[in-house]
Design a protein around this motif. Structure first.
Motif, PDB file in Angstrom:
ATOM      1  N   SER A   5       0.819  -1.216   0.000  1.00  0.00           N
ATOM      2  CA  SER A   5       0.000   0.000   0.000  1.00  0.00           C
ATOM      3  C   SER A   5       0.848   1.259   0.000  1.00  0.00           C
ATOM      4  CB  SER A   5      -0.921   0.011   1.222  1.00  0.00           C
ATOM      5  OG  SER A   5      -1.798  -1.089   1.196  1.00  0.00           O
ATOM      6  N   SER A   6       1.992   1.220   0.697  1.00  0.00           N
ATOM      7  CA  SER A   6       2.866   2.386   0.750  1.00  0.00           C
ATOM      8  C   SER A   6       4.247   1.988   1.226  1.00  0.00           C
ATOM      9  CB  SER A   6       2.282   3.473   1.664  1.00  0.00           C
ATOM     10  OG  SER A   6       2.125   2.985   2.979  1.00  0.00           O
ATOM     11  N   THR A   7       5.223   2.821   0.900  1.00  0.00           N
ATOM     12  CA  THR A   7       6.585   2.634   1.377  1.00  0.00           C
ATOM     13  C   THR A   7       7.087   3.959   1.938  1.00  0.00           C
ATOM     14  OG1 THR A   7       7.525   3.166  -0.792  1.00  0.00           O
ATOM     15  CG2 THR A   7       7.145   0.831  -0.300  1.00  0.00           C
ATOM     16  N   SER A   8       8.117   3.880   2.755  1.00  0.00           N
ATOM     17  CA  SER A   8       8.744   5.100   3.272  1.00  0.00           C
ATOM     18  C   SER A   8      10.197   4.808   3.587  1.00  0.00           C
ATOM     19  CB  SER A   8       8.016   5.605   4.522  1.00  0.00           C
ATOM     20  OG  SER A   8       8.130   4.666   5.576  1.00  0.00           O
ATOM     21  N   ILE A   9      11.002   5.857   3.618  1.00  0.00           N
ATOM     22  CA  ILE A   9      12.406   5.710   3.971  1.00  0.00           C
ATOM     23  C   ILE A   9      12.799   6.829   4.921  1.00  0.00           C
ATOM     24  CG2 ILE A   9      13.003   4.604   1.783  1.00  0.00           C
ATOM     25  CD1 ILE A   9      14.301   7.284   0.929  1.00  0.00           C
ATOM     26  N   TYR A  10      13.893   6.604   5.617  1.00  0.00           N
ATOM     27  CA  TYR A  10      14.491   7.653   6.447  1.00  0.00           C
ATOM     28  C   TYR A  10      15.996   7.644   6.197  1.00  0.00           C
ATOM     29  CZ  TYR A  10      16.548  10.159  10.296  1.00  0.00           C
ATOM     30  OH  TYR A  10      17.309  11.048  11.037  1.00  0.00           O
ATOM     31  N   THR A  11      16.552   8.835   5.921  1.00  0.00           N
ATOM     32  CA  THR A  11      17.993   8.971   5.742  1.00  0.00           C
ATOM     33  C   THR A  11      18.534   9.948   6.781  1.00  0.00           C
ATOM     34  OG1 THR A  11      17.593  10.685   4.066  1.00  0.00           O
ATOM     35  CG2 THR A  11      18.014   8.458   3.281  1.00  0.00           C
ATOM     36  N   GLY A 162      16.644   3.941   7.371  1.00  0.00           N
ATOM     37  CA  GLY A 162      15.462   3.206   7.784  1.00  0.00           C
ATOM     38  C   GLY A 162      14.524   3.060   6.604  1.00  0.00           C
ATOM     39  N   ALA A 163      13.743   1.984   6.584  1.00  0.00           N
ATOM     40  CA  ALA A 163      12.787   1.761   5.502  1.00  0.00           C
ATOM     41  C   ALA A 163      11.586   1.002   6.040  1.00  0.00           C
ATOM     42  CB  ALA A 163      13.430   0.987   4.348  1.00  0.00           C
ATOM     43  N   ALA A 164      10.454   1.211   5.399  1.00  0.00           N
ATOM     44  CA  ALA A 164       9.229   0.530   5.829  1.00  0.00           C
ATOM     45  C   ALA A 164       8.311   0.321   4.630  1.00  0.00           C
ATOM     46  CB  ALA A 164       8.509   1.337   6.911  1.00  0.00           C
ATOM     47  N   ALA A 165       7.476  -0.701   4.728  1.00  0.00           N
ATOM     48  CA  ALA A 165       6.474  -0.975   3.692  1.00  0.00           C
ATOM     49  C   ALA A 165       5.236  -1.542   4.361  1.00  0.00           C
ATOM     50  CB  ALA A 165       7.009  -1.953   2.657  1.00  0.00           C
TER      51      ALA A 165
END
Length: 336
Positions: A5-11, A162-165
């Motif tokens: 449904s969605s993804t996100s990242i953190y740098t 960091g990453a998420a889905a």
């Protein structure tokens, strides 16, 4: 249908450039950029840990979905965590407020994101009570590089993030099709942090001998054994995953691999008969354990690289040695 449904990242804000790494490695800047394929990478602050990196990515997804609607939280990131023998997934579940979710960890070093997608899809398919699975990962592997060790300092592309889905049944941006995985356990002893486990319990001696950094037992031997099988195994898992999905290599629109040296990236594209624009190379991010293909998926969407019905292959490999690929079909922002 089951998918992402969605993804996100953190740098992290702190950045090391190729010029910075020249000072640490004595490798010329142009070699780092051209051969190793790294212009810069993000490095976490001293007080910014793997749980923090994963949670910062996860919180972006939870701006769109109620934390109470998360049924399962799976950590798929680096095994180098805040503490050893410690369930980082539990902290992330608690801090993100996903109080109705149970949490656990998948641990297969750099190959884990394609595997996590398969596990999440299979769980949703087999258990109708599960609606939403949050995949979260963090990496602070810049911290385990020993620049004084000639056997392992080539791993200076290790970076942090960091990453998420969110994997679910509704509002899908991409559907998850099939996966393929190969493990060749003959490489089990080649790459590891020697101390910290039951073989070499932490002691003054292990610290003095710098055994708490990642090490390669015999780089030449590993290269001689790994080079003949690495690209063939990458190609094999991609082909198998596509065939199981009802497609072939000719149908690939976008390949999202882990970060490798540039020559390996180009060899993989050549072997799959893909052009440069059909893949995303993380030269501004480096290698973040299992997070790389998730970063790639997020960036491909943000850069407008994906069109409806495009076939995407996320592919990675991890020491041990495991190669894994999962096929996605892009749906855009529509609800399925």
């Amino acid at each position: 249908m089951i998918g992402i449904s969605s993804t996100s990242i953190y740098t992290p804000e702190n950045v090391e450039t190729a010029a910075d790494l020249t000072g640490k490695t004595s490798i010329p800047e142009e070699v780092i950029i051209e051969k190793f394929g790294l212009r810069k990478k993000h490095v976490a602050l001293e007080n910014e840990h793997v749980s923090d990196l994963a949670m910062k990515a996860g919180r972006e997804i939870l701006k769109e979905v109620d934390p109470n609607d998360i049924d399962v939280l799976i950590y798929f990131g680096s095994p180098h965590k805040d503490y050893y023998v410690w369930p980082v997934a539990a902290k992330i579940q608690h801090e993100l407020g996903c109080k109705h979710a149970y949490a656990f960890e998948l641990m297969n070093v750099s190959s884990c994101f394609p595997i996590a997608l398969k596990v999440a899809k299979d769980m949703l398919k087999s258990d109708k009570n599960i609606r939403n699975i949050l995949l979260v990962g963090g990496c602070k592997e810049s911290q385990i590089i020993d620049y004084e060790n000639p056997r392992s300092r080539f791993m200076f592309n290790f970076a942090d993030g960091g990453a998420a889905a969110l994997v679910s049944r509704n509002h899908l941006k991409s559907t998850i099709l099939s996966s393929a995985i190969i493990t060749d356990g003959a490489f089990y002893d080649d790459v590891k942090i020697p101390a910290g486990g039951s073989v070499f319990v932490p002691s003054a001696k292990t610290v003095a001998e710098r055994q708490h950094y990642i090490d390669v037992k015999d780089p030449l031997s590993m290269k001689e054994r790994l080079d003949p099988v690495s690209i063939p195994n990458f190609v094999s898992v991609v082909e198998q995953a596509l065939e199981r999905s009802g497609y072939s290599v000719d149908d690939i629109a976008m390949l999202l691999p882990l970060h490798t040296k540039r020559s390996m990236f180009q060899e993989l594209l050549t072997s799959l008969k893909l052009k440069d624009h059909q893949a995303l190379y993380l030269e501004d991010y480096g290698h973040m354990s299992a997070l790389d293909p998730c970063f790639g998926l997020y960036l491909a969407e943000k850069r407008g690289c994906l069109n409806k019905n495009d076939l995407i292959v996320v592919v990675s490999a991890g020491t041990g040695y495991t190669w894994a690929a999962t096929v996605l079909q892009w749906q855009g922002d529509g609800c399925i």
